[in-house]
Scaffold this active site. Structure first.
Site, PDB file in Angstrom:
ATOM      1  N   TYR A   1      64.652  42.859  48.587  1.00  0.00           N
ATOM      2  CA  TYR A   1      63.282  43.177  49.028  1.00  0.00           C
ATOM      3  C   TYR A   1      62.647  41.977  49.713  1.00  0.00           C
ATOM      4  CZ  TYR A   1      58.174  43.451  48.659  1.00  0.00           C
ATOM      5  OH  TYR A   1      56.830  43.383  48.937  1.00  0.00           O
TER       6      TYR A   1
ATOM      7  N   GLY B   1      68.486  38.101  39.193  1.00  0.00           N
ATOM      8  CA  GLY B   1      67.819  37.191  40.138  1.00  0.00           C
ATOM      9  C   GLY B   1      66.321  37.085  39.933  1.00  0.00           C
ATOM     10  N   HIS B   2      65.845  37.449  38.730  1.00  0.00           N
ATOM     11  CA  HIS B   2      64.405  37.570  38.427  1.00  0.00           C
ATOM     12  C   HIS B   2      63.612  36.298  38.762  1.00  0.00           C
ATOM     13  CE1 HIS B   2      61.461  39.403  35.247  1.00  0.00           C
ATOM     14  NE2 HIS B   2      60.893  39.197  36.415  1.00  0.00           N
TER      15      HIS B   2
ATOM     16  N   THR C   1      57.740  58.740  51.757  1.00  0.00           N
ATOM     17  CA  THR C   1      58.892  58.524  50.885  1.00  0.00           C
ATOM     18  C   THR C   1      58.440  58.869  49.457  1.00  0.00           C
ATOM     19  OG1 THR C   1      58.269  56.261  50.297  1.00  0.00           O
ATOM     20  CG2 THR C   1      59.609  56.541  52.296  1.00  0.00           C
TER      21      THR C   1
ATOM     22  N   THR D   1      63.663  50.056  56.977  1.00  0.00           N
ATOM     23  CA  THR D   1      62.202  50.203  57.129  1.00  0.00           C
ATOM     24  C   THR D   1      61.515  48.852  57.334  1.00  0.00           C
ATOM     25  OG1 THR D   1      62.006  52.258  55.890  1.00  0.00           O
ATOM     26  CG2 THR D   1      60.082  50.826  55.868  1.00  0.00           C
TER      27      THR D   1
ATOM     28  N   VAL E   1      59.969  45.507  28.550  1.00  0.00           N
ATOM     29  CA  VAL E   1      59.651  44.175  29.088  1.00  0.00           C
ATOM     30  C   VAL E   1      60.971  43.478  29.420  1.00  0.00           C
ATOM     31  CG1 VAL E   1      58.644  41.929  28.535  1.00  0.00           C
ATOM     32  CG2 VAL E   1      57.506  44.026  27.782  1.00  0.00           C
TER      33      VAL E   1
ATOM     34  N   THR F   1      54.230  39.313  51.788  1.00  0.00           N
ATOM     35  CA  THR F   1      54.151  39.073  50.341  1.00  0.00           C
ATOM     36  C   THR F   1      54.454  37.615  50.014  1.00  0.00           C
ATOM     37  OG1 THR F   1      55.382  39.501  48.283  1.00  0.00           O
ATOM     38  CG2 THR F   1      56.532  39.987  50.306  1.00  0.00           C
ATOM     39  N   ASP F   2      53.912  37.165  48.888  1.00  0.00           N
ATOM     40  CA  ASP F   2      54.223  35.791  48.435  1.00  0.00           C
ATOM     41  C   ASP F   2      55.692  35.661  48.019  1.00  0.00           C
ATOM     42  OD1 ASP F   2      54.139  37.278  46.078  1.00  0.00           O
ATOM     43  OD2 ASP F   2      52.780  35.918  45.011  1.00  0.00           O
TER      44      ASP F   2
HETATM   45  P1  NAD Z   1      54.071  51.395  48.266  1.00  0.00           P
HETATM   46  O1  NAD Z   1      55.518  51.459  47.956  1.00  0.00           O
HETATM   47  O2  NAD Z   1      53.080  51.877  47.259  1.00  0.00           O
HETATM   48  O3  NAD Z   1      53.771  52.224  49.605  1.00  0.00           O
HETATM   49  C1  NAD Z   1      54.589  52.142  50.737  1.00  0.00           C
HETATM   50  C2  NAD Z   1      54.183  53.276  51.697  1.00  0.00           C
HETATM   51  O4  NAD Z   1      54.963  53.150  52.895  1.00  0.00           O
HETATM   52  C3  NAD Z   1      54.442  54.692  51.149  1.00  0.00           C
HETATM   53  O5  NAD Z   1      53.344  55.524  51.424  1.00  0.00           O
HETATM   54  C4  NAD Z   1      55.678  55.149  51.919  1.00  0.00           C
HETATM   55  O6  NAD Z   1      55.740  56.549  52.103  1.00  0.00           O
HETATM   56  C5  NAD Z   1      55.489  54.419  53.236  1.00  0.00           C
HETATM   57  N1  NAD Z   1      56.760  54.217  53.954  1.00  0.00           N
HETATM   58  C6  NAD Z   1      57.928  53.706  53.462  1.00  0.00           C
HETATM   59  N2  NAD Z   1      58.879  53.703  54.405  1.00  0.00           N
HETATM   60  C7  NAD Z   1      58.302  54.200  55.538  1.00  0.00           C
HETATM   61  C8  NAD Z   1      58.769  54.431  56.854  1.00  0.00           C
HETATM   62  N3  NAD Z   1      60.028  54.164  57.209  1.00  0.00           N
HETATM   63  N4  NAD Z   1      57.905  54.965  57.759  1.00  0.00           N
HETATM   64  C9  NAD Z   1      56.628  55.262  57.416  1.00  0.00           C
HETATM   65  N5  NAD Z   1      56.135  55.063  56.177  1.00  0.00           N
HETATM   66  C10 NAD Z   1      56.960  54.544  55.251  1.00  0.00           C
HETATM   67  O7  NAD Z   1      53.794  49.896  48.676  1.00  0.00           O
HETATM   68  P2  NAD Z   1      52.525  48.960  48.401  1.00  0.00           P
HETATM   69  O8  NAD Z   1      52.639  48.366  47.056  1.00  0.00           O
HETATM   70  O9  NAD Z   1      51.292  49.702  48.780  1.00  0.00           O
HETATM   71  O10 NAD Z   1      52.803  47.803  49.446  1.00  0.00           O
HETATM   72  C11 NAD Z   1      52.317  47.902  50.787  1.00  0.00           C
HETATM   73  C12 NAD Z   1      52.710  46.652  51.545  1.00  0.00           C
HETATM   74  O11 NAD Z   1      52.166  45.500  50.913  1.00  0.00           O
HETATM   75  C13 NAD Z   1      54.225  46.418  51.609  1.00  0.00           C
HETATM   76  O12 NAD Z   1      54.535  45.968  52.905  1.00  0.00           O
HETATM   77  C14 NAD Z   1      54.477  45.346  50.566  1.00  0.00           C
HETATM   78  O13 NAD Z   1      55.593  44.555  50.917  1.00  0.00           O
HETATM   79  C15 NAD Z   1      53.183  44.543  50.637  1.00  0.00           C
HETATM   80  N6  NAD Z   1      52.775  43.847  49.413  1.00  0.00           N
HETATM   81  C16 NAD Z   1      52.701  44.510  48.222  1.00  0.00           C
HETATM   82  C17 NAD Z   1      52.250  43.842  47.076  1.00  0.00           C
HETATM   83  C18 NAD Z   1      52.088  44.578  45.749  1.00  0.00           C
HETATM   84  O14 NAD Z   1      51.734  43.941  44.749  1.00  0.00           O
HETATM   85  N7  NAD Z   1      52.317  45.870  45.672  1.00  0.00           N
HETATM   86  C19 NAD Z   1      51.889  42.503  47.138  1.00  0.00           C
HETATM   87  C20 NAD Z   1      51.971  41.851  48.382  1.00  0.00           C
HETATM   88  C21 NAD Z   1      52.407  42.546  49.496  1.00  0.00           C
HETATM   89  P1  TYD Z   2      56.764  44.455  39.508  1.00  0.00           P
HETATM   90  O1  TYD Z   2      55.520  45.211  39.218  1.00  0.00           O
HETATM   91  O2  TYD Z   2      58.017  45.202  39.804  1.00  0.00           O
HETATM   92  O3  TYD Z   2      56.402  43.444  40.705  1.00  0.00           O
HETATM   93  P2  TYD Z   2      57.273  42.220  41.327  1.00  0.00           P
HETATM   94  O4  TYD Z   2      58.634  42.243  40.786  1.00  0.00           O
HETATM   95  O5  TYD Z   2      57.244  42.530  42.787  1.00  0.00           O
HETATM   96  O6  TYD Z   2      56.509  40.989  40.967  1.00  0.00           O
HETATM   97  O7  TYD Z   2      57.070  43.487  38.288  1.00  0.00           O
HETATM   98  C1  TYD Z   2      56.133  42.532  37.863  1.00  0.00           C
HETATM   99  C2  TYD Z   2      56.782  41.732  36.746  1.00  0.00           C
HETATM  100  O8  TYD Z   2      56.975  42.588  35.612  1.00  0.00           O
HETATM  101  C3  TYD Z   2      58.160  41.201  37.093  1.00  0.00           C
HETATM  102  O9  TYD Z   2      58.312  39.904  36.504  1.00  0.00           O
HETATM  103  C4  TYD Z   2      59.119  42.180  36.443  1.00  0.00           C
HETATM  104  C5  TYD Z   2      58.345  42.643  35.223  1.00  0.00           C
HETATM  105  N1  TYD Z   2      58.608  44.043  34.775  1.00  0.00           N
HETATM  106  C6  TYD Z   2      58.936  44.300  33.446  1.00  0.00           C
HETATM  107  O10 TYD Z   2      59.024  43.381  32.609  1.00  0.00           O
HETATM  108  N2  TYD Z   2      59.179  45.589  33.063  1.00  0.00           N
HETATM  109  C7  TYD Z   2      59.104  46.635  33.945  1.00  0.00           C
HETATM  110  O11 TYD Z   2      59.356  47.803  33.541  1.00  0.00           O
HETATM  111  C8  TYD Z   2      58.749  46.355  35.311  1.00  0.00           C
HETATM  112  C9  TYD Z   2      58.651  47.471  36.303  1.00  0.00           C
HETATM  113  C10 TYD Z   2      58.509  45.039  35.678  1.00  0.00           C
END
Ligand code: NAD
Ligand code: TYD
Length: 339
Positions: free
Chosen positions: A153, A278-279, A36, A100, A209, A125-126
């Site tokens: 999400y 809904g932040h 994606t 997905t 921000v 995720t938390d």
């Molecule tokens: P990301 O958005 O960077 O990567 C998601 C990947 O999944 C991409 O490579 C995308 O191409 C692939 N993908 C999406 N839809 C797909 C589908 N239908 N089939 C196959 N591949 C598909 O996400 P991330 O930040 O690396 O997060 C990975 C996982 O960890 C997620 O499940 C997310 O919920 C979880 N998570 C993320 C965080 C964080 O801080 N980023 C924290 C806790 C948990």
């Molecule tokens: P984000 O990285 O989107 O992670 P999550 O919402 O999953 O925790 O955002 C982290 C925090 O930063 C969240 O409180 C929203 C805030 N944020 C901004 O203030 N400005 C931005 O441009 C983005 C992307 C996030």
């Protein structure tokens, strides 16, 4: 040992693949990713020539394609990272999150049931716990905290978690779930807070921000998350949920100011913009269970991790400049121009 890793062209999945191929050089890793907007083959470039690595461009909702890979590879384990992962996009367009994150999870688990598996691990995720109030620093998420989601999400991730636990109870599928706090580190897509602020600051663009920047997140260096998953899939108990987080709570505004300072830029770049709908106010993980049962603890302190991360973005400009010069431009306009 053969492990299917879904979503490996994304941020955490990509880091996990790099980590696992180094830590277990004899393991075979098969990445399923449909690429994606968030999937990036540049992230996997360093391992594409590794004979123990295979990339398959497969959508996890495509049952026939997923089953085909299972037949060919006979995996021992699956680690499911593939997801739509950005809260703001889920507010814009929830449907693909359900497709997905929920249906994709069920297809992966059906394949596991059909072909047999030692462990199916769901990367959650938390955010499934909702949020905590800002004025109660004594409260933390434990594995017993009720599911109480805020965004499309987090609701989709919570639905997937319920389905994973149902497959364990009903079909005896050997599952585990990790619920981690916010990650940061290399290969993080610049729509998320930390990489977006680094990229914008380096380009002297405004730093948007949300609200007053008072929201709190609990940040963990991505490699520490990868280590936790590696421990859980090998030694964690079946049917269990493990919270992962390093007691590193920070207000958004303090992170933005820290990035500005590290890059020698001016705080005048900060621009307060309309809040996210809904932040969630505050996330904070209690990681006692994974610490006591599996001996996990975070190794990278935030002060070091953020420096390493900034250095990575400075040393790998090409990786993120390619992203922000493409379709990301339209996303950025949609999300921020009228805010
Ligand atoms: P990301 O958005 O960077 O990567 C998601 C990947 O999944 C991409 O490579 C995308 O191409 C692939 N993908 C999406 N839809 C797909 C589908 N239908 N089939 C196959 N591949 C598909 O996400 P991330 O930040 O690396 O997060 C990975 C996982 O960890 C997620 O499940 C997310 O919920 C979880 N998570 C993320 C965080 C964080 O801080 N980023 C924290 C806790 C948990
Ligand atoms: P984000 O990285 O989107 O992670 P999550 O919402 O999953 O925790 O955002 C982290 C925090 O930063 C969240 O409180 C929203 C805030 N944020 C901004 O203030 N400005 C931005 O441009 C983005 C992307 C996030």
């Amino acid at each position: 040992m053969t492990i299917i890793v879904t979503g490996g062209a994304g941020f955490i999945g990509g880091n996990f693949i790099h980590y696992m191929l180094k830590k277990h050089p004899d393991y075979r890793i098969v990445c399923l990713d449909c690429l994606t907007y968030a999937g990036n083959m540049d992230t996997l470039a360093p391992v594409m020539d590794n004979p123990n690595f295979r990339f398959c461009k497969v959508d996890i909702t495509d049952r026939a394609e997923v089953y085909k890979v299972f037949m060919e590879e006979k995996p021992d384990m699956v680690v499911n990272f593939a997801a739509e992962s950005h809260v703001d996009r889920s507010i814009e367009e929830p449907a693909v999150f359900l497709q997905t994150n929920i249906l994709g999870t069920s297809v992966m688990m059906d394949a596991c049931r059909r072909y047999g598996i030692k462990r199916y691990h769901q990367v959650s995720t938390d955010e499934v716990y909702g949020d905590l109030p800002l004025d109660r620093p004594d409260l933390f998420f434990t594995e017993e905290t009720p599911i109480h989601t805020s965004s499309p999400y987090s609701a989709s991730k919570a639905s997937a978690d319920l389905l994973v636990l149902a497959y364990h109870r009903t079909f005896g599928l050997p599952v585990s779930i990790s619920r981690c706090s916010n990650n940061y580190g290399p290969y993080h897509f610049p729509e998320k807070l930390i990489p977006l602020m680094i990229a914008n600051a380096l380009n002297d663009k405004p730093l948007p921000v949300y609200g007053k920047g008072e929201n709190v997140r609990d940040w963990l260096y991505v490699e520490d998350h990868c280590k936790a998953i590696d421990l859980i899939i090998h030694n964690g108990r079946e049917g269990e949920v493990y919270n992962v987080g390093g007691h590193n709570e920070m207000k958004n505004i303090d992170i933005v100011k820290l990035i500005i300072k590290e890059l020698g830029k001016s705080e005048d770049l900060i621009q307060f913009v309309a809040d996210r709908r809904g932040h969630d106010l505050r996330y904070a993980i209690d990681p006692t269970k994974i610490h006591n049962e599996l001996g996990w603890e975070p190794e990278t302190k935030f002060a070091d991790g953020i420096k390493k991360t900034i250095k990575w973005y400075l040393d790998n400009r090409e990786w993120w400049e390619k992203i922000i010069s493409g379709e990301y431009k339209d996303y950025y306009k949609r999300m921020y121009n009228a805010r």
